[in-house]
Design a protein around this motif. Sequence first.
Motif, PDB file in Angstrom:
ATOM      1  N   GLU A  50       0.829  -1.189   0.000  1.00  0.00           N
ATOM      2  CA  GLU A  50       0.000   0.000   0.000  1.00  0.00           C
ATOM      3  C   GLU A  50       0.873   1.252   0.000  1.00  0.00           C
ATOM      4  N   HIS A 214      -0.034  -1.362  -6.666  1.00  0.00           N
ATOM      5  CA  HIS A 214      -0.817  -1.598  -5.452  1.00  0.00           C
ATOM      6  C   HIS A 214      -1.976  -2.548  -5.753  1.00  0.00           C
ATOM      7  N   LEU A 216      -3.496  -5.808  -6.481  1.00  0.00           N
ATOM      8  CA  LEU A 216      -3.094  -7.205  -6.326  1.00  0.00           C
ATOM      9  C   LEU A 216      -3.502  -8.068  -7.502  1.00  0.00           C
ATOM     10  N   SER A 217      -4.625  -7.728  -8.145  1.00  0.00           N
ATOM     11  CA  SER A 217      -5.075  -8.576  -9.255  1.00  0.00           C
ATOM     12  C   SER A 217      -4.163  -8.407 -10.457  1.00  0.00           C
ATOM     13  N   VAL A 218      -3.772  -7.159 -10.743  1.00  0.00           N
ATOM     14  CA  VAL A 218      -2.880  -6.930 -11.876  1.00  0.00           C
ATOM     15  C   VAL A 218      -1.523  -7.566 -11.611  1.00  0.00           C
ATOM     16  N   ARG A 220      -0.888 -10.091  -9.764  1.00  0.00           N
ATOM     17  CA  ARG A 220      -1.007 -11.540  -9.885  1.00  0.00           C
ATOM     18  C   ARG A 220      -0.971 -11.948 -11.343  1.00  0.00           C
ATOM     19  N   HIS A 221      -1.661 -11.166 -12.190  1.00  0.00           N
ATOM     20  CA  HIS A 221      -1.736 -11.534 -13.589  1.00  0.00           C
ATOM     21  C   HIS A 221      -0.366 -11.512 -14.261  1.00  0.00           C
ATOM     22  N   ARG A 240       4.252 -16.745  -7.680  1.00  0.00           N
ATOM     23  CA  ARG A 240       2.932 -16.154  -7.771  1.00  0.00           C
ATOM     24  C   ARG A 240       1.819 -17.069  -7.252  1.00  0.00           C
ATOM     25  N   TYR A 244      -0.540 -16.569  -3.798  1.00  0.00           N
ATOM     26  CA  TYR A 244      -1.967 -16.255  -3.810  1.00  0.00           C
ATOM     27  C   TYR A 244      -2.816 -17.412  -3.283  1.00  0.00           C
ATOM     28  N   LEU A 255      -4.668  -8.144   2.957  1.00  0.00           N
ATOM     29  CA  LEU A 255      -4.612  -7.410   1.703  1.00  0.00           C
ATOM     30  C   LEU A 255      -5.448  -8.118   0.636  1.00  0.00           C
ATOM     31  N   ALA A 258      -9.180  -7.976   1.090  1.00  0.00           N
ATOM     32  CA  ALA A 258      -9.788  -6.650   0.943  1.00  0.00           C
ATOM     33  C   ALA A 258     -10.138  -6.329  -0.500  1.00  0.00           C
ATOM     34  N   PRO A 260     -12.033  -6.130  -3.658  1.00  0.00           N
ATOM     35  CA  PRO A 260     -13.420  -6.435  -3.982  1.00  0.00           C
ATOM     36  C   PRO A 260     -13.498  -7.340  -5.210  1.00  0.00           C
ATOM     37  N   VAL A 261     -14.358  -8.313  -5.128  1.00  0.00           N
ATOM     38  CA  VAL A 261     -14.492  -9.286  -6.196  1.00  0.00           C
ATOM     39  C   VAL A 261     -15.705  -8.916  -7.061  1.00  0.00           C
TER      40      VAL A 261
ATOM     41  N   ASP B 195      -6.004   3.079  -0.502  1.00  0.00           N
ATOM     42  CA  ASP B 195      -5.441   1.727  -0.531  1.00  0.00           C
ATOM     43  C   ASP B 195      -6.538   0.684  -0.352  1.00  0.00           C
ATOM     44  N   THR B 197      -6.951  -1.910   1.639  1.00  0.00           N
ATOM     45  CA  THR B 197      -7.443  -2.229   2.979  1.00  0.00           C
ATOM     46  C   THR B 197      -8.294  -1.076   3.502  1.00  0.00           C
ATOM     47  N   ALA B 200     -11.678  -1.149   1.740  1.00  0.00           N
ATOM     48  CA  ALA B 200     -12.595  -2.105   2.347  1.00  0.00           C
ATOM     49  C   ALA B 200     -13.273  -1.491   3.568  1.00  0.00           C
ATOM     50  N   GLU B 229     -19.663  -5.084  -4.826  1.00  0.00           N
ATOM     51  CA  GLU B 229     -19.722  -5.092  -3.373  1.00  0.00           C
ATOM     52  C   GLU B 229     -21.002  -4.457  -2.843  1.00  0.00           C
ATOM     53  N   PRO B 268      -8.161  -8.480 -14.506  1.00  0.00           N
ATOM     54  CA  PRO B 268      -7.665  -9.703 -13.889  1.00  0.00           C
ATOM     55  C   PRO B 268      -8.418  -9.869 -12.566  1.00  0.00           C
ATOM     56  N   LEU B 270      -9.052 -11.906  -8.787  1.00  0.00           N
ATOM     57  CA  LEU B 270      -8.461 -12.788  -7.786  1.00  0.00           C
ATOM     58  C   LEU B 270      -9.303 -14.037  -7.564  1.00  0.00           C
ATOM     59  N   VAL B 274      -5.578 -17.714 -13.086  1.00  0.00           N
ATOM     60  CA  VAL B 274      -4.881 -16.740 -13.912  1.00  0.00           C
ATOM     61  C   VAL B 274      -5.046 -17.094 -15.387  1.00  0.00           C
TER      62      VAL B 274
END
Lengths: 345, 346, 333
Positions: A50, A214, A216-218, A220-221, A240, A244, A255, A258, A260-261, B195, B197, B200, B229, B268, B270, B274
């Motif tokens: 962050e 910052h 996390l999804s990018v 990870r990709h 990786r 995850y 992290l 947090a 959002p999906v 950020d 966290t 959220a 959300e 992408p 989570l 992937v």
Amino acid sequence: MSENLLEVKGLEKHFPITKGLFKRQVGAVRAVDGIDIEVKSGETLGLVGESGCGKSTTGRLFTRILEPTAGTITFEGEDISHKSVTQLRPLRRDVQMIFQDPYSSLNPRHTVGSIVSAPLQIQNIPTPQGLKKAVQELLELVGLNPEHYNRYPHEFSGGQRQRIGIARALALRPKLIIADEPVSALDVSIQAQVVNLLDDLQREFDLTYVFIAHDLSVVRHISDRVAVMYLGKVVEVAERDELYKNPRHPYTVALMSAVPVPDPVRRDRAQRDRVLLTGDVPSPINPPSGCRFRTRCWKAQDICATEEPPLVVRLDDPASHQTACHFPVVEDEAVAGRRPAAAPA
Amino acid sequence: MSIGATNARPFLEIKDLNVRFETDDGIVQAVTGSTFSLEKGQTLGIVGESGSGKSVTSLAVLGLHRTRSNAKVSGEIWLDDEELVTASDEQVRKLRGGKMAMIFQDPLSAMHPYFTVGSQIVEAYRVHHPGVNKKVARERAIDMLARVGIPQPERRFNDYAHQFSGGMRQRAMIAMALVNDPALLIADEPTTALDVTVQAQILDLIRDLQEEFGSAVIMITHDLGVVAELADEVLVMYGGKVIEKGPAVDVFQQPQHPYTWGLLGSMPRLDREVRDRLNPVKGTPPSLINLPQGCAFNPRCPYAGRNGDRSFTETPELRGDIHKVACHLPAEERTKIFQQEVLPNL
Amino acid sequence: MLAYIVRRVINAIITLLVVTAVTFGIFFAIPKATGSDPALLYIGKQSDPAAIEGIRQKMGFDDPIYVQYGKFLKGLVAGRDYANGPDVTHCPAPCFGYSFATDQEVTPLLLEDIPVTLSLALGAAVLWLVMGISFGVISALRRGTFIDRAAMTTALAGVSLPVYFTGLLSTAIFVYWLGWLPQGQYVPFLENPADWFVNLILPWVTLAFLFAATYARLTRANMLETLGEDYVRTARAKGLTERVVIGKHALRSGLTPIVTVFGLDLGALLGGAVLTETVFNLRGLGYQALQAIRQNDLPIILGVTLIAAFFIVFANLIVDLVYGWIDPRVRLA
């Protein structure tokens, strides 16, 4: 085993704080405070964390735009920690940087042609086919119209400007590219285009990336390996998928939970599973003793305040998965949303 | 306040809203024919990229375009049985910050740097409660700061925005917006500068406060995750138009518009394995001064021209029952494409 | 905040010290280096060598430069005695020495000029602030309208026209043609406030016109920028009336940059408005400086320079303090 292109040991960067009448130094912002990590040739290392965790400073130390306060930076076996600007010149060919803001990182008074050709001219790189041709090839490579050679940055959209920045970074055919939040200022659909472009270029030119972000999804990709930073320290690093699927550090867990999906059906579960961190990140001027995350950690015990956990392999993790935590999160623990569910059919 | 039983009009109803700005470069058609409604206690998510018209819609609801002499607004905006487009400046001003309030993206620049955070909240309270003395207003402000989770509110009351952390600043901004118990809360990218966290925490806070106050919430964002959300209903905007609209679950599970597919394909995620590559929308968003003829999405749409050249000549209407979409592709064909070509790559 | 103030004050004092050193160096060391004898300037070339030597002794011209500078500084702060044996002349603080041309003490000469310059500068400042800010704000709020364009065209004229043109033109119109105002003559305020006022109207307006124009343009630009700020939008979103939005939220930050410019302008003017003073025959610091330069009267030039420097440094100090007071980010940083 691939060799290490870049290696840092005990890397620190402290920015002095002065105060009072005579601007005495009263302390330091410990932006980066003891990092050991290596970047392997050909991989993408994701640096995630962050704001204020020191990831950008780390990137700048890697390129030696900043000089470390302590520790060593080794590039291709050569110690570059304290080299002078002149001594660093050859390094500038091998290590390039892509910045976050495509609006302020391009000089508005220069044409695209002169922006992209500048590194070639500064480094006196011979261009057998002619400078203009070389630049046009670069533009084409990053998906821009080579005929736009004479245009100015303001005539381009944000995504196109980021492509110009990438072309500039590529001009010297570097080995390592440090990308500092390269897509976070872009719209979602444009982000994906740029991410794909970075992917393609890596394959074509055998590039090594350090991808600082910052999101996390990018991260990870795009990454092969990911390091999570908190308050100037790497708290966890792993391959990786391992990271995850199996986050060990409570901060990594928080992290990830947090994020959002984009699936309203899973909303309630995601919220129930979420680890809500309380409070703010402590100041890097006066970081907590022992483990820096302990002030916000639900697993903290007395030892966390007295003893700093080293970044080592925990539990039965593979050697490449290291965690700086006294009480790493175990898989069946009742915290949250850490394992990606299989894609719904 | 009227109760739905005697009046069928929704709490917030927007009908055929058009917003244009006359600039030196030409007319910016920021919002075209936007229609939607929202009940109290419900959350509407408006999704779109920059220049899609999502923020301008909210500015028009709040009447903030009125100070810009080059803005032209037509259509109807009904808030609790009051029409706002034709209302006087003074009428709208009284609603602003009272019955309808707004949270902005960057709380550092959205708060005045020279006034304490507390005094800015007090100011917001007193303008809508003219009889209230400073002491009472101060207590109210401190209560609100405490309510949004700011520790030591009495002390923080006297601090300036730059002395707050990003998350605390956004909490203070929310306290300021909620100080008059608004029935409609518009949040324009409230977590984009924060950020994850902290994001959220803020989303959690907005959800709690909505339950507590029962307000209608419009959540404007580019982040599909944030919408998923919070939102009950989702509106996807492109080139100033609403191109898809429906219950959140439907829009995310069975997206209908190729642009929505593109947005989902760009992300992408989570919660999925992937993918080798992302599937972004090709090209760039259109200029609002010079929108493409026909469907504004046609230059970027992989399916434009499949059924003749209607895409290039005719603007598709927003059609459907609960889940509406503005696309020329026939419904069956869309479903087929989504199932066979799009879904496997999401 | 206290540390901030103390730091600014110390900065100001150091700046003044440097300024005195440099000016002293220029004005006294250079004649010495070029071989021209300052003692001669006091009594003329025809005098007998003994008299010249007496002056030299008394003024201390034979001392090393740093001793001379030390004595000069002491004179400024505490006054000094010029002595040649039993021949002692006391020069009270702040002592700037004696005029080459008239052998008079410099300080009283300058003290006579200061009220003139002060009257001119302060009066004009009030006028240009009021005019410049109000036109600037109105222009910003009515951007693109006839009022805006008219005000900005006038402002452009104001910036472009030199004082000797506007000054002489207005004198021609109001004094000679219409006869509404007397031909300028400074009357001390304490002697006759009404005459003081009437006589200063034209110089004030002339000087203010020049500055008001700049201030109107500056205010307009700042206001336009501020009106586009997010916090102004927030103020509107709270339901504040336009009067409060503009008058409190926008103006407060829109005028902050004006403070800086105003401090510098006023400081510079207090050191003498050479052109205006000359055009209107006002015997202020600027006029005095001009005379001194013509006569090569170094001690007076030095005095005026130091007073001007003092005003500028002092104005800067005030600006810094006001800035800290307005902007908490400066104060609390």
